[in-house]
Design a protein around this motif. Structure first.
Motif, PDB file in Angstrom:
ATOM      1  N   LYS A  14       0.831  -1.203   0.000  1.00  0.00           N
ATOM      2  CA  LYS A  14       0.000   0.000   0.000  1.00  0.00           C
ATOM      3  C   LYS A  14       0.867   1.255   0.000  1.00  0.00           C
ATOM      4  CE  LYS A  14      -3.884   2.162   2.407  1.00  0.00           C
ATOM      5  NZ  LYS A  14      -4.825   2.077   3.562  1.00  0.00           N
ATOM      6  N   GLY A  15       0.549   2.163  -0.921  1.00  0.00           N
ATOM      7  CA  GLY A  15       1.230   3.448  -0.965  1.00  0.00           C
ATOM      8  C   GLY A  15       2.590   3.445  -1.647  1.00  0.00           C
ATOM      9  N   VAL A  16       2.962   2.317  -2.245  1.00  0.00           N
ATOM     10  CA  VAL A  16       4.269   2.221  -2.910  1.00  0.00           C
ATOM     11  C   VAL A  16       4.046   2.218  -4.424  1.00  0.00           C
ATOM     12  CG1 VAL A  16       6.357   0.838  -3.230  1.00  0.00           C
ATOM     13  CG2 VAL A  16       5.252   0.946  -0.987  1.00  0.00           C
ATOM     14  N   GLY A  17       4.605   3.236  -5.104  1.00  0.00           N
ATOM     15  CA  GLY A  17       4.423   3.370  -6.542  1.00  0.00           C
ATOM     16  C   GLY A  17       5.681   3.048  -7.323  1.00  0.00           C
ATOM     17  N   ASN A  18       5.588   3.172  -8.643  1.00  0.00           N
ATOM     18  CA  ASN A  18       6.705   2.843  -9.523  1.00  0.00           C
ATOM     19  C   ASN A  18       7.964   3.636  -9.199  1.00  0.00           C
ATOM     20  OD1 ASN A  18       4.942   1.132 -10.806  1.00  0.00           O
ATOM     21  ND2 ASN A  18       5.194   2.031 -12.840  1.00  0.00           N
ATOM     22  N   LYS A  37      14.121 -13.961   0.031  1.00  0.00           N
ATOM     23  CA  LYS A  37      14.181 -13.606   1.455  1.00  0.00           C
ATOM     24  C   LYS A  37      15.333 -12.638   1.725  1.00  0.00           C
ATOM     25  CE  LYS A  37      12.068 -17.902   3.104  1.00  0.00           C
ATOM     26  NZ  LYS A  37      12.244 -19.136   3.920  1.00  0.00           N
ATOM     27  N   ASP A  38      16.436 -12.843   1.001  1.00  0.00           N
ATOM     28  CA  ASP A  38      17.559 -11.917   1.142  1.00  0.00           C
ATOM     29  C   ASP A  38      17.168 -10.517   0.682  1.00  0.00           C
ATOM     30  OD1 ASP A  38      19.177 -13.957   2.101  1.00  0.00           O
ATOM     31  OD2 ASP A  38      19.951 -14.461   0.107  1.00  0.00           O
ATOM     32  N   TYR A  39      16.377 -10.467  -0.385  1.00  0.00           N
ATOM     33  CA  TYR A  39      15.892  -9.180  -0.877  1.00  0.00           C
ATOM     34  C   TYR A  39      15.015  -8.507   0.177  1.00  0.00           C
ATOM     35  CZ  TYR A  39      17.505  -9.309  -5.736  1.00  0.00           C
ATOM     36  OH  TYR A  39      18.284  -9.287  -6.880  1.00  0.00           O
ATOM     37  N   PHE A  40      14.161  -9.291   0.817  1.00  0.00           N
ATOM     38  CA  PHE A  40      13.293  -8.722   1.850  1.00  0.00           C
ATOM     39  C   PHE A  40      14.124  -8.111   2.983  1.00  0.00           C
ATOM     40  CE2 PHE A  40       9.473 -11.715   0.880  1.00  0.00           C
ATOM     41  CZ  PHE A  40       9.267 -11.028  -0.305  1.00  0.00           C
ATOM     42  N   GLU A  41      15.161  -8.818   3.411  1.00  0.00           N
ATOM     43  CA  GLU A  41      16.024  -8.310   4.492  1.00  0.00           C
ATOM     44  C   GLU A  41      16.703  -7.012   4.064  1.00  0.00           C
ATOM     45  OE1 GLU A  41      16.276  -9.325   7.464  1.00  0.00           O
ATOM     46  OE2 GLU A  41      15.375 -11.328   7.448  1.00  0.00           O
ATOM     47  N   ASN A  57       7.574   2.364   7.208  1.00  0.00           N
ATOM     48  CA  ASN A  57       6.635   1.576   8.014  1.00  0.00           C
ATOM     49  C   ASN A  57       6.499   0.128   7.554  1.00  0.00           C
ATOM     50  OD1 ASN A  57       5.928   3.830   9.615  1.00  0.00           O
ATOM     51  ND2 ASN A  57       4.513   4.547   8.019  1.00  0.00           N
ATOM     52  N   ILE A  58       7.342  -0.276   6.618  1.00  0.00           N
ATOM     53  CA  ILE A  58       7.265  -1.635   6.099  1.00  0.00           C
ATOM     54  C   ILE A  58       7.824  -2.637   7.098  1.00  0.00           C
ATOM     55  CG2 ILE A  58       8.015  -3.183   4.248  1.00  0.00           C
ATOM     56  CD1 ILE A  58       5.993  -1.108   3.376  1.00  0.00           C
ATOM     57  N   GLU A  59       7.089  -3.722   7.293  1.00  0.00           N
ATOM     58  CA  GLU A  59       7.524  -4.813   8.173  1.00  0.00           C
ATOM     59  C   GLU A  59       7.637  -6.104   7.361  1.00  0.00           C
ATOM     60  OE1 GLU A  59       8.384  -4.353  11.212  1.00  0.00           O
ATOM     61  OE2 GLU A  59       7.643  -2.295  11.517  1.00  0.00           O
ATOM     62  N   MET A  60       8.389  -7.068   7.877  1.00  0.00           N
ATOM     63  CA  MET A  60       8.591  -8.337   7.189  1.00  0.00           C
ATOM     64  C   MET A  60       7.263  -9.039   6.920  1.00  0.00           C
ATOM     65  SD  MET A  60      10.565 -10.517   5.754  1.00  0.00           S
ATOM     66  CE  MET A  60      12.280 -10.271   6.285  1.00  0.00           C
ATOM     67  N   GLU A  61       6.340  -8.982   7.872  1.00  0.00           N
ATOM     68  CA  GLU A  61       5.060  -9.645   7.698  1.00  0.00           C
ATOM     69  C   GLU A  61       4.291  -9.073   6.505  1.00  0.00           C
ATOM     70  OE1 GLU A  61       2.303 -12.524   8.263  1.00  0.00           O
ATOM     71  OE2 GLU A  61       4.244 -12.319   9.244  1.00  0.00           O
ATOM     72  N   GLN A  62       4.395  -7.761   6.312  1.00  0.00           N
ATOM     73  CA  GLN A  62       3.745  -7.127   5.170  1.00  0.00           C
ATOM     74  C   GLN A  62       4.340  -7.626   3.853  1.00  0.00           C
ATOM     75  OE1 GLN A  62       4.340  -3.066   7.055  1.00  0.00           O
ATOM     76  NE2 GLN A  62       2.538  -2.661   5.802  1.00  0.00           N
ATOM     77  N   LEU A  63       5.659  -7.757   3.840  1.00  0.00           N
ATOM     78  CA  LEU A  63       6.322  -8.255   2.646  1.00  0.00           C
ATOM     79  C   LEU A  63       5.896  -9.687   2.327  1.00  0.00           C
ATOM     80  CD1 LEU A  63       9.934  -6.839   3.161  1.00  0.00           C
ATOM     81  CD2 LEU A  63       8.323  -6.194   1.356  1.00  0.00           C
ATOM     82  N   LYS A  64       5.766 -10.498   3.364  1.00  0.00           N
ATOM     83  CA  LYS A  64       5.363 -11.884   3.158  1.00  0.00           C
ATOM     84  C   LYS A  64       3.936 -11.985   2.616  1.00  0.00           C
ATOM     85  CE  LYS A  64       8.418 -13.973   6.631  1.00  0.00           C
ATOM     86  NZ  LYS A  64       8.497 -14.706   7.909  1.00  0.00           N
ATOM     87  N   ILE A  65       3.049 -11.165   3.173  1.00  0.00           N
ATOM     88  CA  ILE A  65       1.659 -11.165   2.711  1.00  0.00           C
ATOM     89  C   ILE A  65       1.587 -10.695   1.252  1.00  0.00           C
ATOM     90  CG2 ILE A  65      -0.598 -10.052   2.974  1.00  0.00           C
ATOM     91  CD1 ILE A  65      -0.028  -9.953   6.005  1.00  0.00           C
ATOM     92  N   SER A  66       2.311  -9.624   0.962  1.00  0.00           N
ATOM     93  CA  SER A  66       2.334  -9.083  -0.401  1.00  0.00           C
ATOM     94  C   SER A  66       2.955 -10.084  -1.367  1.00  0.00           C
ATOM     95  CB  SER A  66       3.124  -7.769  -0.426  1.00  0.00           C
ATOM     96  OG  SER A  66       3.032  -7.148  -1.680  1.00  0.00           O
ATOM     97  N   ASN A  67       3.945 -10.835  -0.899  1.00  0.00           N
ATOM     98  CA  ASN A  67       4.578 -11.849  -1.737  1.00  0.00           C
ATOM     99  C   ASN A  67       3.609 -12.984  -2.063  1.00  0.00           C
ATOM    100  OD1 ASN A  67       6.663 -14.591  -1.508  1.00  0.00           O
ATOM    101  ND2 ASN A  67       7.083 -12.985  -3.014  1.00  0.00           N
ATOM    102  N   SER A  68       2.748 -13.335  -1.116  1.00  0.00           N
ATOM    103  CA  SER A  68       1.734 -14.359  -1.369  1.00  0.00           C
ATOM    104  C   SER A  68       0.763 -13.897  -2.449  1.00  0.00           C
ATOM    105  CB  SER A  68       0.963 -14.667  -0.081  1.00  0.00           C
ATOM    106  OG  SER A  68       1.818 -15.230   0.897  1.00  0.00           O
TER     107      SER A  68
END
Length: 356
Positions: A14-18, A37-41, A57-68
């Motif tokens: 959310k809120g992240v554009g090109n 996962k390395d990219y996420f870190e 405000n990005i958290e790892m859990e958000q990245l995982k959900i977005s990745n799904s």
């Protein structure tokens, strides 16, 4: 390598554009990463140190959900035979990298090679053309499709549909640039036309992923892609304001060839030709008539050069080499030489028009 999975993951935050994503990828160039996962870190590390990226405000859990979500989009796209091509993939169109706000990925259904192997000519115009305007769009699409160009348009009612139909009527190749996901067609009445495009070696393309519904601003954004995929643009009919002018402005911005149908007689009083008249009178567009279409098409710079090795290597790989020895009307001989496929299209264009 920056994959389509990673791009989709970030685009679904959310809120992240090109613009933010491109800036992030620039930061990631200094990292040696292989696993998602390395990219996420690395992204989390950068977000803490680069507040200007709007990722604080990005958290790892958000990245995982977005990745799904990203992987579900890839899976659903494959089921619908939609090819997703990322900006960093080797087969991403170079022409789309040269524009402002380049799409991070494109979705394609049909013959993707149509975008790579053929020279594109955009044919655009109002959704409400006159009867003569619709016939003109069909004629221009037919003539250009018959000469081996890829007719690029937007599948809208009116001028767009006429161009696609004209091209298909002679077995030509045409591409429709859409403002929504490729799992459905808008407008509905052009669904069969979309199927005909795919079945006749053309393709549908969109920067919007499967499931994305049409939105007013998306139609404006897709216009830049129409002009980017084309070396020339032809306006069939348009008023002085409207959606067509977005593609017109992009064509002029990137110094590509712009043409507009020149009308006479009662057509001059039709509101949807006022834009044509304005562009011609201001010398922004080359006036096109049935008699001058040949001259206009021969202005298209078929053979492009580049200083980047990547483009040169790609062109060498896709080059079709063969010997040409052809008599033309003036009885002059085109000497034997090795040419590219695009060179051959240019020569054939001249011959076909001469033999009409």
């Amino acid at each position: 390598m920056i994959t389509r999975e990673l791009i989709l993951t970030l685009k679904n935050l959310k809120g992240v554009g090109n613009k933010t994503i491109f800036q992030l990828f620039t930061e990631l160039e200094s990292y040696n990463l292989t696993d998602i996962k390395d990219y996420f870190e690395a992204i989390l590390e950068i977000s803490k140190n680069k507040s200007n990226l709007r990722l604080s405000n990005i958290e790892m859990e958000q990245l995982k959900i977005s990745n799904s979500i990203a992987n579900k989009i890839i899976e659903d796209s494959e089921k619908h035979e939609i090819k997703i091509v990322g900006y960093y993939d080797s087969d991403f169109p170079e022409s789309l990298k040269k524009i402002d706000n380049s799409p991070l990925l494109i979705n394609v259904k049909g013959n993707y090679k149509a975008l790579v192997d053929l020279v594109g000519v955009a044919i655009i115009g109002t959704r409400e053309p006159s009867e003569n305007g619709f016939k003109t769009g069909k004629y221009i699409g037919k003539e250009i499709g018959a000469k081996g160009f890829n007719v690029v348009s937007g599948l809208a009612k009116g001028c767009d549909a006429s161009a696609h139909e004209g091209c298909l009527s002679v077995g030509g190749t045409t591409t429709a640039v859409l403002a929504h996901g490729l799992d459905h067609i808008y407008p509905r009445e052009n669904k069969q036309l979309a199927l005909d495009i795919i079945e006749n070696n053309g393709c549908l393309i969109s920067e919007y992923t499967i499931g994305t519904r049409p939105f007013s601003s998306y139609f404006i954004e897709r216009d830049r892609i129409q002009s980017a995929l084309s070396l020339a643009t032809i306006v069939i009919q348009t008023d002085t304001k409207g959606g067509t002018m977005h593609a017109v402005n992009d064509t002029l911005k990137y110094k590509k060839i712009l043409g507009a149908i020149s009308y006479v007689g009662k057509e001059l009083s039709y509101p949807k030709t006022k834009g044509n008249q304005m562009l011609i009178n201001e010398q922004k567009a080359i006036p096109i008539s049935k008699e001058s279409l040949t001259e206009f098409l021969l202005k298209i710079p078929i053979v492009q050069t580049s200083i980047t090795n990547k483009i040169v290597k790609t062109r060498i790989k896709t080059t079709v080499r063969r010997i040409v020895r052809t008599k033309i009307r003036s009885n002059k001989i085109i000497s034997k030489r090795t040419i590219t496929k695009n060179d051959n299209n240019h020569i054939q264009l001249k011959l076909d028009f001469n033999n009409d």
